[in-house]
Design an enzyme around this catalytic site. Structure first.
Site, mmCIF file in Angstrom:
data_model
loop_
_atom_site.group_PDB
_atom_site.id
_atom_site.type_symbol
_atom_site.label_atom_id
_atom_site.label_comp_id
_atom_site.label_asym_id
_atom_site.label_seq_id
_atom_site.Cartn_x
_atom_site.Cartn_y
_atom_site.Cartn_z
ATOM 1 N N GLN A 69 0.840 -1.195 0.000
ATOM 2 C CA GLN A 69 0.000 0.000 0.000
ATOM 3 C C GLN A 69 0.875 1.245 0.000
ATOM 4 O O GLN A 69 1.059 1.894 1.021
ATOM 5 C CB GLN A 69 -0.890 -0.028 1.255
ATOM 6 N N PHE A 70 1.436 1.594 -1.171
ATOM 7 C CA PHE A 70 2.322 2.756 -1.242
ATOM 8 C C PHE A 70 1.604 4.046 -0.869
ATOM 9 O O PHE A 70 2.231 5.017 -0.455
ATOM 10 C CB PHE A 70 2.970 2.878 -2.627
ATOM 11 N N THR A 71 0.268 4.059 -0.961
ATOM 12 C CA THR A 71 -0.478 5.285 -0.650
ATOM 13 C C THR A 71 -0.399 5.667 0.822
ATOM 14 O O THR A 71 -0.779 6.780 1.187
ATOM 15 C CB THR A 71 -1.950 5.164 -1.083
#
Length: 158
Positions: free
Chosen positions: A78-80
């Protein structure tokens, strides 16, 4: 590294309509990697997350860990989690690690979970995924190694 850890009754991740990871009772971990993260950071976060005692004991107190309840782990990249909404209306993701480092440390985190006795179900790094969960409690915690490794007593983040 940053993780959003949710205690779940069940969770799953699908890619293109096909379930690629599924668990019963346990932890859904959304995992983000930052540009300064290392293998040491990765191992620290895995130990911290998997060692949390957030399941109810016979007295209803959050006192039991994953092992005690036979829990499972689902990890989704989940790079966000490194998104910044500071300026404007569109988040900036420049605070996330470059994909090569992000994927390497995501894979290392999966290996660390397995080495700690919890072989995780997981999504696929960089894929468009659909995640479903039935949250338990709900109990959701934010783990940020920038905070945890510098000051373990800081309020607001485990």
């Amino acid at each position: 590294m940053r993780a959003v850890l949710t205690r779940v009754r069940s969770a799953s991740v699908a890619i293109d309509g096909q379930t690629v990871g599924q668990i019963g009772r346990g932890f859904l971990i959304l995992l983000g990697v930052g540009p300064n993260d290392t293998r040491q950071t990765c191992r620290f976060l895995a130990e911290k997350a998997l060692g949390l005692r957030v399941f109810a004991d016979e007295n209803g107190k959050m006192n039991l860990g994953l092992e005690a309840v036979g829990g499972q782990v689902l990890v989704v990249s989940q790079f966000t989690l490194y998104g910044s909404c500071r300026k404007g209306r569109r988040p900036s993701f420049t605070g996330a690690a470059e994909p090569q480092l992000g994927e390497a440390l995501y894979q290392a985190f999966l290996s660390d979970c397995a080495a700690l006795g919890f072989p995780p179900q997981h999504g696929q790094f960089g894929a468009d995924m659909q995640v479903e969960s039935i949250n338990d409690g709900p109990v959701t915690l934010i783990l940020d190694t920038d905070v945890l490794m510098d000051s373990p007593r800081r309020n607001g983040t485990c």
